[in-house]
Design a protein around this motif. Structure first.
Motif: not given
Length: 257
Positions: A37-49, A86-96, A101-103
């Protein structure tokens, strides 16, 4: 300062946040649903993980075991070091699925950081339910004094009449006396006030005399009171307390009534 004045009657509780409640939150049966639900509220279309994870921590509250994630101390001492582990958490796009998993991993890392370096938070909560307005309306002497004070602060034309466009300014002047927060402090409160003002700004007469202005301003307060009685607004204030420093940072968060 206005928000602090509005909440000054509420007790401040000092919380020691050490990661235990955050881990409990991550093990809650509703955790997955809450996080998505939190993920769906975050409006970052070009945001990284990483952007998504940072924003998700901002949305967590002290009730879930998270100190205010916009506080510079929390960011530099807790969140950023946890994300680095956590290592590399910069990837895009971000799936739910990836976010979940990463959160989850990020929460575990933040909880560990808090265990090593607990955050001390000054917590205060207030509910705006219309009682402040009701108290003012029930005291005729105090009401008239407050209305007259507001009246002195608004412009009048050569006939002593006042434009209905000054309702908002007058309401802001008497807000603290009515137990209301200042404008722009709470979005939900601003929405209620704006809707109530629309009714009065559409009044047939654009200019009214002083007595009618006070009458309409009283009716405006009654309208806002009715909205708050039906749908109270609960707000919490969380400030990081630095034991070795007198500085602190305050975060205002709406919460469920």
């Amino acid at each position: 300062m206005g928000m602090a004045a509005a909440l000054k009657r509420d007790a401040v509780v000092i919380l020691r946040i050490d990661g235990e409640e955050l881990l409990e939150f991550s093990k809650n049966p509703t955790f997955e649903t809450d996080v998505l639900s939190i993920f769906s509220e975050i409006g970052l279309p070009d945001g990284s993980l990483q952007d998504y994870i940072m924003e998700a921590f901002v949305k967590l509250t002290v009730d879930q075991g998270m100190p205010p994630a916009t506080d510079p101390w929390v960011v530099s001492n807790i969140v950023e070091p946890a994300l680095q582990s956590l290592g590399d958490v910069s990837q895009q796009p971000v799936s739910d699925e990836t976010f979940l998993t990463e959160f989850t991993r990020a929460i575990e890392s933040v909880a560990q950081r808090l265990k090593e370096q607990p955050a001390i938070v000054a917590h205060s909560q207030n509910t705006f339910d219309g009682n402040g307005i009701k108290r003012l309306l029930s005291n005729k002497f105090e009401l008239q004094k407050t209305l007259n004070f507001a009246l002195e602060s608004v412009p009048k034309d050569q006939n002593g009449e006042i434009s209905n466009e000054y309702f908002r300014g007058a309401l802001e002047i008497l807000a603290s006396s009515a137990g209301l927060p200042p404008f722009s402090a709470i979005d939900q409160m601003d929405n209620i006030t704006t809707e109530a003002l629309k009714m009065f700004e559409m009044h047939d007469r654009k200019m009214v005399n002083e007595e009618e202005f006070k009458k309409l301003l009283t009716q405006l307060l009654e309208t806002i009171m009715q909205h708050l009685e039906a749908n109270p607004i609960s707000v919490s204030i969380n400030s990081i307390v630095h034991e070795s420093d007198t500085s602190s940072s305050t975060v205002l968060q709406p919460s469920s009534p």
